[in-house]
Design a protein around this motif. Structure first.
Motif, short mmCIF file in Angstrom:
data_model
loop_
_atom_site.label_atom_id
_atom_site.label_comp_id
_atom_site.label_asym_id
_atom_site.label_seq_id
_atom_site.Cartn_x
_atom_site.Cartn_y
_atom_site.Cartn_z
N UNK A 36 0.83 -1.20 0.00
CA UNK A 36 0.00 0.00 0.00
C UNK A 36 0.87 1.25 0.00
N UNK A 37 0.30 2.34 -0.50
CA UNK A 37 0.98 3.63 -0.49
C UNK A 37 0.82 4.26 0.89
N UNK A 38 1.92 4.80 1.42
CA UNK A 38 1.94 5.41 2.76
C UNK A 38 2.95 6.55 2.79
N UNK A 39 2.86 7.33 3.85
CA UNK A 39 3.93 8.26 4.20
C UNK A 39 4.81 7.58 5.23
N UNK A 40 6.12 7.76 5.12
CA UNK A 40 7.07 7.11 6.01
C UNK A 40 8.05 8.14 6.54
N UNK A 41 8.39 8.01 7.81
CA UNK A 41 9.48 8.81 8.36
C UNK A 41 10.60 7.88 8.78
N UNK A 42 11.81 8.36 8.64
CA UNK A 42 13.02 7.57 8.88
C UNK A 42 13.82 8.23 9.99
N UNK A 43 14.13 7.46 11.02
CA UNK A 43 14.87 7.92 12.19
C UNK A 43 16.11 7.05 12.35
N UNK A 45 18.91 7.61 13.85
CA UNK A 45 19.49 7.66 15.19
C UNK A 45 18.83 6.63 16.11
N UNK A 46 17.52 6.51 16.01
CA UNK A 46 16.79 5.54 16.82
C UNK A 46 16.73 4.16 16.20
N UNK A 47 16.99 4.09 14.89
CA UNK A 47 16.93 2.81 14.18
C UNK A 47 15.53 2.40 13.79
N UNK A 48 14.66 3.40 13.51
CA UNK A 48 13.27 3.12 13.18
C UNK A 48 12.80 3.83 11.93
N UNK A 49 11.81 3.23 11.28
CA UNK A 49 10.95 3.90 10.31
C UNK A 49 9.55 3.83 10.90
N UNK A 50 8.73 4.83 10.59
CA UNK A 50 7.39 4.88 11.18
C UNK A 50 6.34 5.23 10.13
N UNK A 51 5.19 4.59 10.29
CA UNK A 51 4.02 4.84 9.45
C UNK A 51 2.85 5.10 10.40
N UNK A 52 2.15 6.21 10.21
CA UNK A 52 0.95 6.45 11.00
C UNK A 52 -0.24 5.95 10.19
N UNK A 53 -1.22 5.36 10.89
CA UNK A 53 -2.36 4.77 10.20
C UNK A 53 -3.50 4.53 11.17
N UNK A 100 1.97 10.78 19.06
CA UNK A 100 2.22 12.22 18.89
C UNK A 100 3.59 12.47 18.26
N UNK A 101 4.61 11.73 18.69
CA UNK A 101 5.94 11.88 18.10
C UNK A 101 5.92 11.51 16.62
N UNK A 102 5.24 10.42 16.28
CA UNK A 102 5.18 9.99 14.88
C UNK A 102 4.43 11.01 14.03
N UNK A 103 3.37 11.59 14.56
CA UNK A 103 2.62 12.61 13.84
C UNK A 103 3.50 13.84 13.61
N UNK A 104 4.27 14.25 14.61
CA UNK A 104 5.16 15.41 14.46
C UNK A 104 6.23 15.13 13.40
N UNK A 110 6.32 15.87 5.57
CA UNK A 110 5.31 16.07 4.53
C UNK A 110 4.67 17.45 4.53
N UNK A 111 5.06 18.32 5.46
CA UNK A 111 4.62 19.70 5.43
C UNK A 111 3.16 19.92 5.80
N UNK A 112 2.55 18.95 6.45
CA UNK A 112 1.17 19.13 6.91
C UNK A 112 0.92 18.22 8.10
N UNK A 113 0.12 18.72 9.02
CA UNK A 113 -0.25 17.92 10.20
C UNK A 113 -1.52 17.15 9.86
N UNK A 114 -1.51 15.85 10.05
CA UNK A 114 -2.72 15.08 9.76
C UNK A 114 -3.88 15.49 10.66
N UNK A 115 -5.09 15.31 10.15
CA UNK A 115 -6.29 15.55 10.93
C UNK A 115 -6.28 14.65 12.16
#
Length: 134
Positions: A36-43, A45-53, A100-104, A110-115
């Motif tokens: 599936x298509x998603x937005x992903x953040x890459x960290x 330093x922490x060794x993580x990638x995150x997807x909010x859903x 909250x951290x993943x949303x930030x 992505x330049x926008x805060x999710x609803x």
């Protein structure tokens, strides 16, 4: 080309800081891939990638079906000849501070805060491999 997911090159990390939609591949209970298509953040330093859903999504169900050891997953992004894939073990996180951290992080990339969504969770991927040409 393989790279250390916790110590990527500047160009690899820079590619993950750009605005790109990604894919998330999770295993269905029958072993077939669900992409599936998603937005992903890459960290790195922490060794993580995150997807909010949403907690009721198929991707969350797939990760949960893998059990306590987590699901082997991959996220990937492509831009013409550049590409990058992160692989690891996914688990579902629902703690308010983790969400909250993943949303930030998402808003920063992505330049926008999710609803706001009370059913939001995080697919947190403990990274084991990174590869690409960025």
């Amino acid at each position: 080309m393989a790279t250390d997911p916790r110590n990527p090159s500047d160009s690899y990390l820079g590619f993950w800081r750009e605005y790109h939609m990604c894919t998330l591949t999770t295993p269905r209970p029958d072993g077939t891939p669900h992409v599936v298509a998603v937005g992903v953040t890459y960290d790195p330093e922490g060794g993580y990638a995150r997807v909010i859903t949403n907690k009721n999504s198929r991707k969350v169900a797939n990760v949960l079906a893998a059990g306590a050891e987590g699901a082997r997953v991959a996220v990937c992004q492509v831009d013409r000849g550049r590409w990058a894939t992160l692989e690891g073990v996914a688990r579902i996180r629902a703690e308010a501070e983790v969400v909250a951290d993943a949303v930030a992080r998402y808003a920063e990339r992505y330049g926008r805060t999710p609803t706001p969504n009370p059913d939001r969770v995080v697919i947190e991927i403990a990274l084991t491999r990174a590869m690409g040409r960025a």
